[in-house]
Design a protein around this motif. Structure first.
Motif, mmCIF file in Angstrom:
data_model
loop_
_atom_site.group_PDB
_atom_site.id
_atom_site.type_symbol
_atom_site.label_atom_id
_atom_site.label_comp_id
_atom_site.label_asym_id
_atom_site.label_seq_id
_atom_site.Cartn_x
_atom_site.Cartn_y
_atom_site.Cartn_z
ATOM 1 N N LYS A 74 -11.731 71.115 -50.044
ATOM 2 C CA LYS A 74 -11.803 72.217 -49.091
ATOM 3 C C LYS A 74 -13.235 72.724 -48.961
ATOM 4 N N ARG A 75 -13.450 73.460 -47.885
ATOM 5 C CA ARG A 75 -14.744 74.098 -47.688
ATOM 6 C C ARG A 75 -14.977 75.128 -48.792
ATOM 7 N N PHE A 76 -16.234 75.358 -49.107
ATOM 8 C CA PHE A 76 -16.573 76.327 -50.138
ATOM 9 C C PHE A 76 -16.374 77.752 -49.635
ATOM 10 N N ASN A 77 -15.898 78.612 -50.535
ATOM 11 C CA ASN A 77 -15.829 80.034 -50.213
ATOM 12 C C ASN A 77 -17.174 80.682 -50.570
ATOM 13 N N HIS A 78 -17.273 81.975 -50.370
ATOM 14 C CA HIS A 78 -18.535 82.696 -50.579
ATOM 15 C C HIS A 78 -19.095 82.481 -51.988
ATOM 16 N N ASP A 79 -18.240 82.631 -52.991
ATOM 17 C CA ASP A 79 -18.708 82.488 -54.377
ATOM 18 C C ASP A 79 -19.154 81.061 -54.691
ATOM 19 N N GLU A 105 -23.965 79.873 -41.342
ATOM 20 C CA GLU A 105 -24.422 78.673 -40.645
ATOM 21 C C GLU A 105 -23.570 77.439 -40.926
ATOM 22 N N THR A 106 -22.954 77.362 -42.097
ATOM 23 C CA THR A 106 -22.268 76.131 -42.494
ATOM 24 C C THR A 106 -20.757 76.272 -42.576
ATOM 25 N N GLU A 107 -20.257 77.506 -42.607
ATOM 26 C CA GLU A 107 -18.827 77.776 -42.768
ATOM 27 C C GLU A 107 -18.244 77.061 -43.983
ATOM 28 N N GLY A 108 -19.069 76.892 -45.028
ATOM 29 C CA GLY A 108 -18.582 76.334 -46.285
ATOM 30 C C GLY A 108 -18.571 74.831 -46.366
ATOM 31 N N ASN A 109 -19.054 74.129 -45.338
ATOM 32 C CA ASN A 109 -19.126 72.675 -45.383
ATOM 33 C C ASN A 109 -20.249 72.284 -46.343
ATOM 34 N N VAL A 110 -19.900 71.637 -47.460
ATOM 35 C CA VAL A 110 -20.856 71.355 -48.529
ATOM 36 C C VAL A 110 -22.016 70.497 -48.024
ATOM 37 N N PHE A 111 -21.701 69.478 -47.241
ATOM 38 C CA PHE A 111 -22.748 68.618 -46.696
ATOM 39 C C PHE A 111 -23.745 69.444 -45.892
ATOM 40 N N PHE A 112 -23.241 70.364 -45.068
ATOM 41 C CA PHE A 112 -24.124 71.177 -44.242
ATOM 42 C C PHE A 112 -24.911 72.185 -45.077
ATOM 43 N N ILE A 113 -24.320 72.692 -46.165
ATOM 44 C CA ILE A 113 -25.047 73.618 -47.039
ATOM 45 C C ILE A 113 -26.278 72.925 -47.602
ATOM 46 N N VAL A 114 -26.074 71.729 -48.138
ATOM 47 C CA VAL A 114 -27.188 70.983 -48.737
ATOM 48 C C VAL A 114 -28.223 70.635 -47.668
ATOM 49 N N GLU A 115 -27.761 70.172 -46.488
ATOM 50 C CA GLU A 115 -28.685 69.840 -45.404
ATOM 51 C C GLU A 115 -29.487 71.070 -44.978
ATOM 52 N N THR A 116 -28.819 72.209 -44.860
ATOM 53 C CA THR A 116 -29.490 73.442 -44.450
ATOM 54 C C THR A 116 -30.547 73.845 -45.463
ATOM 55 N N LEU A 117 -30.217 73.759 -46.748
ATOM 56 C CA LEU A 117 -31.200 74.097 -47.775
ATOM 57 C C LEU A 117 -32.392 73.146 -47.734
#
Length: 197
Positions: A74-79, A105-117
């Motif tokens: 699942k997508r990541f939550n805030h924590d 920006e990513t709505e918890g999509n892990v791939f997008f979190i890493v890409e954004t960072l």
């Protein structure tokens, strides 16, 4: 014949083997057919096949390999976003402005979190500098663009004009406004068709 050759090779290894296949959303029909045939024989081999794919790009991929066991992440939550950000950036990764930006920006999509960072790090001159720079209003990175293009390519063409209007409205759709803008469109079937892309 290819399946027989691959199975023969796997039998010759003679010891347990893990085969990790990433990004199966890009796999062609021939590769998926091979994987399906291997999955039918893997019980008799000392082999573990692991595959990963983004189900937002290929939601029906699991049906092409019916014997595969699926574990949906699942997508990541805030924590969880904060934990990932902190693990990559250190203490500054837990700052609310950074975590909130990543969540928005990513709505918890892990791939997008890493890409954004990674994009933020490039713009700031390194991961350690992200906190010292102002965050942009929004960000769209290459992986996100590729995923969006892939999904849009599967979208029914007859509903695209309304999709364009919905994109202008923004992330939170005002259904009354859509009904007003497109009174001839059956909105519920349209929403279902595009939500399942």
């Amino acid at each position: 014949r290819l399946t027989s050759v691959v199975i023969d090779l796997l039998q010759r290894v003679g010891k347990p083997l893990i085969i990790l296949l990433e990004d199966l959303q890009w796999a062609g029909d021939e590769s998926l057919t091979l994987l399906d045939k291997l999955s039918q024989r893997v019980d008799s081999l000392p082999v573990l096949l692991l595959g990963s794919y983004r189900d937002d790009e290929t939601p029906q991929l699991h049906s092409k390999i019916p014997r595969a066991q699926t574990i949906r992440l699942k997508r990541f939550n805030h924590d969880q976003i904060a934990q990932l950000s902190g693990s990559m950036l250190g203490a500054v990764g837990f700052e609310p402005r950074i975590v909130n930006f990543l969540e928005q920006e990513t709505e918890g999509n892990v791939f997008f979190i890493v890409e954004t960072l990674h994009v933020l790090a490039e713009e700031a001159g390194g991961l350690q500098n992200i906190a010292s720079k102002p965050l942009p209003e929004s960000i769209v990175v290459g992986g996100m663009i590729a995923a969006l293009r892939s999904r849009l390519a599967r979208a029914p063409q007859h509903g695209r004009p309304l999709l364009d209007l919905a994109a202008v409205i923004g992330r939170d759709l005002d259904l009354n406004l859509l009904r007003y803008l497109a009174p001839d469109v059956a909105l519920e079937p349209w929403l279902n068709a595009y939500a399942n892309i």
